[in-house]
Design an enzyme around this catalytic site. Structure first.
Site, PDB file in Angstrom:
ATOM      1  N   ARG A 223       0.849  -1.183   0.000  1.00  0.00           N
ATOM      2  CA  ARG A 223       0.000   0.000   0.000  1.00  0.00           C
ATOM      3  C   ARG A 223       0.888   1.238   0.000  1.00  0.00           C
ATOM      4  NH1 ARG A 223      -3.379  -2.851  -1.528  1.00  0.00           N
ATOM      5  NH2 ARG A 223      -5.430  -3.343  -0.634  1.00  0.00           N
ATOM      6  N   HIS A 271      -1.112   1.043 -10.053  1.00  0.00           N
ATOM      7  CA  HIS A 271      -1.834   0.085  -9.203  1.00  0.00           C
ATOM      8  C   HIS A 271      -2.393  -1.068 -10.044  1.00  0.00           C
ATOM      9  CE1 HIS A 271      -3.936  -0.175  -5.049  1.00  0.00           C
ATOM     10  NE2 HIS A 271      -3.766  -1.389  -5.565  1.00  0.00           N
TER      11      HIS A 271
END
Length: 308
Positions: A223, A271
């Site tokens: 993350r 991502h």
């Protein structure tokens, strides 16, 4: 009973169609177009707004549409609502392939050769082979453990670090704060696959980078909040970190004025390391809905206290 889809991903209609293939008698509604909020007992969520669960007085289960739950505001979810995540073999294999691509791109100097091509400059460089290369995986859960074991099978020397002890064939595993330094001190690559919790937030910081050998390469597919961004830029400036492959960020999309865009040692992907495959994941959602309705144990239920 009905199912709410609270999906900040643009894939709500695809999820709805797949769920209805298996549960044709169940009403599936896309938030905020909900006919009766009182009827919602099950919600499939991805990056919802804060306090989303408060709209549904009879909500029993929150199902993450991905492998993580940090986007669900787990600390504020009431204790009576059960929370689950997706565990999908395709998520694991996609993550492994992305990580392997980053490793090989760095080991074989492809970035340097792309720069040389632009300059029409010919210079063979020393490269590393798999057997010569050590990789430390931070996070040995479902995904990180899979990545570690696959790298071992290819012949990499693999260390692993996790909050609780793990035993994986061929992986030199470490645990606890005391083991973190040992896990990263002599490695060529650090690959972060940790879940985001209070204890892992900001773990990729100057203290960790200073424990690494000079010239270590960072791959962050966990993350964005795991990384202290200014610490990475400082570590790159002093060549403590040679390169960084970043797939996740504090703010997504990454702002156009962010300094990462102008740092040649940082490689950015939007991502995409592993994306939930709806076709291969939908049966977990369907099964959990059926389990909830029948009062049976849920699949892949998580601890809100631990955050995973």
């Amino acid at each position: 009973m009905s199912i709410a889809l609270i999906l900040n991903s643009g894939r709500a209609e695809e999820w709805k169609a797949e769920i209805n293939k298996h549960l044709p008698e169940i009403k599936v509604e896309v938030y905020p177009q909900i006919e009766n909020y009182d009827e919602i007992e099950f919600a499939l969520c991805w990056k919802p707004e804060e306090d989303y669960y408060a709209h549904f007085p009879n909500l029993k289960v929150i199902q993450s549409a991905g492998a993580g739950i940090d986007h669900l505001f787990p600390k504020s979810i009431p204790a009576h609502i059960r929370t689950c995540r997706i565990v999908d073999p395709m998520l694991k294999s996609d993550m492994f392939e992305h990580v392997l691509t980053c490793l090989m791109h760095s080991m074989k100097n492809f970035s340097a050769y792309a720069t040389d091509k632009a300059k029409k400059h010919w210079e063979p460089l020393v490269y590393k082979s798999i057997a010569q290369t050590s990789v430390t995986i931070l996070g040995l859960g479902e995904i990180g453990g899979y990545v570690a074991e696959r790298l071992v099978q290819l012949g990499f020397k693999v260390n692993g670090w996790s909050s609780s002890p793990k035993s994986l064939q061929g992986v030199n595993a470490f645990t606890g704060i005391g083991g973190l330094g040992s896990a990263v001190e002599n490695t060529d690559f650090i690959v972060n696959v940790l879940p985001l919790t209070d204890s892992t937030r900001g773990i990729l910081n100057h203290e960790l980078f200073n424990l690494c050998a000079k010239g270590t390469v960072l791959v962050n597919v966990g993350r964005g909040e795991h990384l202290v961004e200014e610490h990475l830029l400082a570590a790159i400036a002093r060549k403590q970190i040679a390169h960084a492959y970043l797939d996740v960020f504090h703010q997504e999309p990454l702002p156009v004025d962010h300094p990462f865009w102008n740092c040649s040692a940082i490689f950015i992907t939007p991502h995409v390391a592993s994306r939930t495959n709806i076709g291969s994941s939908v049966m977990q959602v369907v099964d959990n809905y059926s389990r909830m309705a029948a009062g049976r144990p849920l699949l892949n239920e998580v601890s809100l206290e631990k955050g995973y």
